[in-house]
Design an enzyme around this catalytic site. Sequence first.
Site, short mmCIF file in Angstrom:
data_model
loop_
_atom_site.label_atom_id
_atom_site.label_comp_id
_atom_site.label_asym_id
_atom_site.label_seq_id
_atom_site.Cartn_x
_atom_site.Cartn_y
_atom_site.Cartn_z
N ASP A 1 2.94 0.62 2.39
CA ASP A 1 3.30 1.06 1.03
C ASP A 1 2.03 1.24 0.21
OD1 ASP A 1 4.40 1.57 -1.45
OD2 ASP A 1 5.49 -0.34 -1.62
N GLU B 1 5.25 4.57 2.62
CA GLU B 1 5.97 4.58 1.34
C GLU B 1 5.06 5.05 0.21
OE1 GLU B 1 7.70 0.71 0.76
OE2 GLU B 1 8.23 1.10 -1.33
N ASN C 1 1.96 2.65 -3.04
CA ASN C 1 2.16 2.67 -4.50
C ASN C 1 1.31 3.74 -5.20
OD1 ASN C 1 2.75 -0.64 -3.98
ND2 ASN C 1 4.21 0.47 -5.26
N LEU D 1 2.96 -3.63 4.94
CA LEU D 1 1.62 -3.91 4.42
C LEU D 1 1.34 -3.00 3.24
CD1 LEU D 1 -0.43 -4.03 7.77
CD2 LEU D 1 0.68 -5.93 6.57
C1 NPQ Z 1 7.21 -1.82 -4.16
N1 NPQ Z 1 7.67 -4.27 -4.37
O1 NPQ Z 1 7.95 -1.66 -3.21
C2 NPQ Z 1 7.26 -3.08 -5.02
C3 NPQ Z 1 6.12 -3.16 -5.92
C4 NPQ Z 1 5.92 -4.33 -6.79
C5 NPQ Z 1 8.15 -6.06 -2.82
O2 NPQ Z 1 6.46 -4.49 -2.49
C6 NPQ Z 1 5.83 -8.00 -10.21
C7 NPQ Z 1 7.03 -7.33 -10.37
C8 NPQ Z 1 4.97 -7.59 -9.24
C9 NPQ Z 1 7.36 -6.26 -9.57
C10 NPQ Z 1 4.42 -6.09 -7.42
C11 NPQ Z 1 7.34 -4.86 -3.20
C12 NPQ Z 1 5.30 -6.51 -8.41
C13 NPQ Z 1 6.50 -5.83 -8.58
C14 NPQ Z 1 4.76 -5.01 -6.62
C15 NPQ Z 1 6.79 -4.76 -7.75
O3 NPQ Z 1 6.48 -0.90 -4.47
MG MG Z 2 7.14 0.54 -2.97
#
Ligand code: NPQ
Ligand code: MG
Length: 367
Positions: A187, A212, A189, A161
Amino acid sequence: MKFSKFNFRIIGLPLVRPFRTSFGTQTHREVLIIEVVTQENISGWAECVAMSEPLYSPEYVAGCLDLMKRFLIPALNFESSAEQVATKLKPFLGGQMAKAALETAILDAQLKKSKMSLAKYLGANKTKVECGVSVGIADSIPKLIDEVSDYVEQGYRRIKLKIEPNWDYEPVKEVRNRWPEIPLQVDANQAYSRNDGKLLARLDEFNLLLIEQPLDEHDILGHSQLAKIVKTPICLDESIISLQSAQDAIEMQATSVINIKPGRVGGYIESVKIHDLCLSKKIPVWCGGMLETGIGRAANLALAALPGFTLPGDTSASSRYFKKDITSPFVMNDGYLDVPNGVGIGVEPDLDYLDSITIHKESVVRK
Ligand code: NPQ
Ligand code: MG
C-alpha cells in the site's frame, strides 16, 4: 425513529507501536465516538474514522465534529431511519466519514430495536472472516522482518506492507524471500507519480496480490495507464469515495480489486452497493481498516462477512493496535475473527474506560 440526544466524545488511545506510512508517523489514535439516544432510550454507537489531521483524506476529527453539529444533525431534525440518512445529508458535499458515523450510530439503534444483527442486515453469509495485517514502514529491514515474523506467528493470513519511494523493492524482496508462500500485498497511500510505472513494475516478480493506491487519489486516468504497465493488480483505496467513483474506476480499468472502507464511502449502506456492483463485475473486494476501536471493528467484521469479500481485510485483532480496547477485545483464532452476532453492531463500549480516556465531551439535545 426519533432521537432525544447525540453524545459526542473525543478519546485518545496510544498505539502499541508507532504506525508509519507515506503520510507520516502516528503514535496515538484520536477518535470521535458518537452515541445517539432514541426517544425510547436505546443507545446506538459508532466511531468516526477520520484522523486528527487531514493526512489520509480531507476529513479530520475537529472538522467532522463541527460538520455534524453545524449541518448534519440539524438536517436530520432528530428523526430518521438509517436508510434515509444519506438522502437527507446529500445537500452537504463531502463529509463521508462524518455522514457514515451518524448513519452507523442510527443503524445500530434501529437494529437493536428490531433485534437484528448488522451482519444479517447487510447480507453476511460467513460467521468468521480471514484476517490480514497492515505493517508500517520500518526503520530497517531487520526490524521489518521481526515485526512481520511476530504477525505470521500470531496467525495473520495476509501481510500488507506500507511502501514509499526508497522503501519498496528491497523490503518486499526480503519479506517475500523469507515467506515464499504467504499472501502479500503493498500500500503506497498515493506516494508515487505517473512516471513511476517502471519502478513499480519491478514489484511484479514478487507475486503480490495487489498494489494499493500508488498514485494521487484524483488520478484515475494515471492508475488506468499504470495498470497497463504493471502486471500486479491495482487496488484503489483513497480514490473510491462513492458507488459512482467505483463504477467510474472499474469502467476505466483503473482498478481490478477494491478496498471498501465504510467511512470513506459514506457508510455501510453505500458499502453494500459497491460490494454488489463489484460482485456483478467480478471485482474482488476486501475490507480496509482505519485503526478502528472495537466499535468500528465490530461493524467492519459484519461487512467483511458478505460473499464478495473474497480477500482477507485489514480487519486485525484489537491487540494489533491497542493494549486495551474500548469494547471486549477482538481476539484472533487460527487467523480468523468471529463476526459479531448480537443485535446491532453486537458490542458495547466499556463506559468507565471510555471516561478515563476522554479528552472532550459534548452533547446536542432535542429542545
Ligand atoms: C490504509 N489503513 O489502508 C489505511 C491508512 C491509515 C490499516 O493501513 C490513524 C488513523 C492512522 C487512520 C494510518 C491501514 C492511520 C489511519 C494509516 C489510516 O491506507
Ligand atoms: Mg490504503
